[in-house]
Scaffold this motif. Sequence first.
Motif, PDB file in Angstrom:
ATOM      1  N   GLN A   1      -1.827   1.792   6.048  1.00  0.00           N
ATOM      2  CA  GLN A   1      -2.042   0.725   4.953  1.00  0.00           C
ATOM      3  C   GLN A   1      -2.809   1.564   3.726  1.00  0.00           C
ATOM      4  OE1 GLN A   1      -1.035  -2.154   4.261  1.00  0.00           O
ATOM      5  NE2 GLN A   1       0.426  -2.072   6.184  1.00  0.00           N
ATOM      6  N   THR A   2      -3.769   2.271   4.183  1.00  0.00           N
ATOM      7  CA  THR A   2      -4.649   2.777   3.103  1.00  0.00           C
ATOM      8  C   THR A   2      -3.722   3.868   2.336  1.00  0.00           C
ATOM      9  OG1 THR A   2      -6.339   3.171   4.577  1.00  0.00           O
ATOM     10  CG2 THR A   2      -6.136   4.620   3.123  1.00  0.00           C
TER      11      THR A   2
ATOM     12  N   SER B   1      -0.511   3.174   1.426  1.00  0.00           N
ATOM     13  CA  SER B   1       0.267   2.363   0.598  1.00  0.00           C
ATOM     14  C   SER B   1      -0.572   1.785  -0.278  1.00  0.00           C
ATOM     15  CB  SER B   1       0.693   1.300   1.768  1.00  0.00           C
ATOM     16  OG  SER B   1       1.373   0.417   0.808  1.00  0.00           O
ATOM     17  N   ALA B   2      -1.923   1.353   0.211  1.00  0.00           N
ATOM     18  CA  ALA B   2      -2.762   0.653  -1.182  1.00  0.00           C
ATOM     19  C   ALA B   2      -3.056   1.903  -2.152  1.00  0.00           C
ATOM     20  CB  ALA B   2      -3.986   0.339  -0.450  1.00  0.00           C
TER      21      ALA B   2
ATOM     22  N   GLN C   1      -8.351  -3.930  -2.328  1.00  0.00           N
ATOM     23  CA  GLN C   1      -6.967  -3.995  -1.784  1.00  0.00           C
ATOM     24  C   GLN C   1      -6.736  -3.504  -0.516  1.00  0.00           C
ATOM     25  OE1 GLN C   1      -3.751  -4.305  -3.631  1.00  0.00           O
ATOM     26  NE2 GLN C   1      -5.181  -4.955  -5.249  1.00  0.00           N
ATOM     27  N   LEU C   2      -7.761  -2.772   0.043  1.00  0.00           N
ATOM     28  CA  LEU C   2      -7.811  -2.392   1.440  1.00  0.00           C
ATOM     29  C   LEU C   2      -8.166  -3.742   2.329  1.00  0.00           C
ATOM     30  CD1 LEU C   2      -8.985   1.309   1.299  1.00  0.00           C
ATOM     31  CD2 LEU C   2      -6.730   0.417   2.068  1.00  0.00           C
ATOM     32  N   ASP C   3      -9.322  -4.253   1.866  1.00  0.00           N
ATOM     33  CA  ASP C   3      -9.520  -5.479   2.531  1.00  0.00           C
ATOM     34  C   ASP C   3      -8.606  -6.526   2.708  1.00  0.00           C
ATOM     35  OD1 ASP C   3     -12.216  -4.719   3.280  1.00  0.00           O
ATOM     36  OD2 ASP C   3     -13.043  -5.375   1.213  1.00  0.00           O
ATOM     37  N   GLU C   4      -7.855  -6.619   1.633  1.00  0.00           N
ATOM     38  CA  GLU C   4      -6.778  -7.598   1.624  1.00  0.00           C
ATOM     39  C   GLU C   4      -5.710  -7.229   2.715  1.00  0.00           C
ATOM     40  OE1 GLU C   4      -3.393  -9.821  -1.351  1.00  0.00           O
ATOM     41  OE2 GLU C   4      -5.208  -8.509  -1.964  1.00  0.00           O
ATOM     42  N   ARG C   5      -5.281  -6.059   2.669  1.00  0.00           N
ATOM     43  CA  ARG C   5      -4.414  -5.635   3.843  1.00  0.00           C
ATOM     44  C   ARG C   5      -4.818  -5.603   5.162  1.00  0.00           C
ATOM     45  NH1 ARG C   5      -0.118  -2.175   0.889  1.00  0.00           N
ATOM     46  NH2 ARG C   5      -0.337  -2.583  -1.139  1.00  0.00           N
ATOM     47  N   LEU C   6      -6.045  -5.264   5.308  1.00  0.00           N
ATOM     48  CA  LEU C   6      -6.561  -5.123   6.791  1.00  0.00           C
ATOM     49  C   LEU C   6      -7.287  -6.218   7.444  1.00  0.00           C
ATOM     50  CD1 LEU C   6      -7.938  -1.410   6.168  1.00  0.00           C
ATOM     51  CD2 LEU C   6      -5.705  -1.996   7.138  1.00  0.00           C
ATOM     52  N   SER C   7      -7.332  -7.228   6.598  1.00  0.00           N
ATOM     53  CA  SER C   7      -8.206  -8.497   6.999  1.00  0.00           C
ATOM     54  C   SER C   7      -7.262  -9.085   8.562  1.00  0.00           C
ATOM     55  CB  SER C   7      -8.339  -9.651   6.104  1.00  0.00           C
ATOM     56  OG  SER C   7      -6.837 -10.040   5.645  1.00  0.00           O
ATOM     57  N   ASP C   8      -6.196  -8.956   8.552  1.00  0.00           N
ATOM     58  CA  ASP C   8      -5.545  -9.584   9.686  1.00  0.00           C
ATOM     59  C   ASP C   8      -5.514  -8.570  10.966  1.00  0.00           C
ATOM     60  OD1 ASP C   8      -4.558 -11.655   8.226  1.00  0.00           O
ATOM     61  OD2 ASP C   8      -2.600 -10.893   7.847  1.00  0.00           O
TER      62      ASP C   8
END
Length: 288
Positions: free
Chosen positions: A148-149, A151-152, A186-193
């Motif tokens: 995810q990093t 990708s972001a 962006q990373l916080d949004e992608r990794l929150s789940d």
Amino acid sequence: MKENPLRSLPGIPMLLALLVALLVAAFAMFAALKGGEAGLLTIALLLGVAAFFCLFGLYMVEPNQAAVISLFGKYVGTVKDNGLRWNNPFFSKKKVSQRVRNFESGKLKVNELDGSPIEIAAVIVWQVVDSAEAVYNVDDYESFVHIQTESALRAMATSYPYDQHEDGQIALRSHPAEISQHLKEQLDERLSDAGVSVIDARISHLAYAPEIAQAMLQRQQANAVIAARTRIVAGAVGMVEMALAELQKHGTVQLDEERKAQMVSNLLIVLCSDHRGVQPVVNTGTLY
């Protein structure tokens, strides 16, 4: 699935109690064999087996570590108490580190907003804040963070130009703080789940791709020369205007239009030239 705290028993007292139970079972078994008492032997065997089985309920929890507890595939809770702990031997324990970790992404080759290929990399500082989400919401949370990093980082790099073209425009090279904040969001949004919190995200490498690096360097040099020339000319014009105004104000010398033009020409040559010791043209007559 959210993290649910679970109580556990201190492990050292439980260990001592179980060792005592094993000694008692061994002594009772010896006495039953010596006296030929079948009932006492059965009780001793059951006590020894139960005490030995309960030893499997002991486990260690290190500082900044969480033990995710499940029973036959069902999440029960999370234990964060440090040291030797004890829970039901039927519980399964999966340990998750909650220490602060960091990694540097590999150099990615992407096209920035203007379409020029660039190389970019980032350093990410992250931490697991919800152990249950990290274990049950994704297959491998560490791999998930790395993918995810990248990708972001690719998505962010395509949203901004490499260099600033106009005042107020955010660019990758000229606004590192704004770019880092955008990447972190962006990373916080992608990794929150995945139960992961991003503490910091910063660009560690930024450059044009090798195939266009020389051309981009020449363009940057040309822009710098133009900007410098513009400033020099603006300053020279201001100095010439000031000189003419001071001469006219004090009446030092009366200049007609031809001599004013000649004086302006000479001053601009001296002020705008790249070479030192420039000699102005001395005209003994008129311009014509």
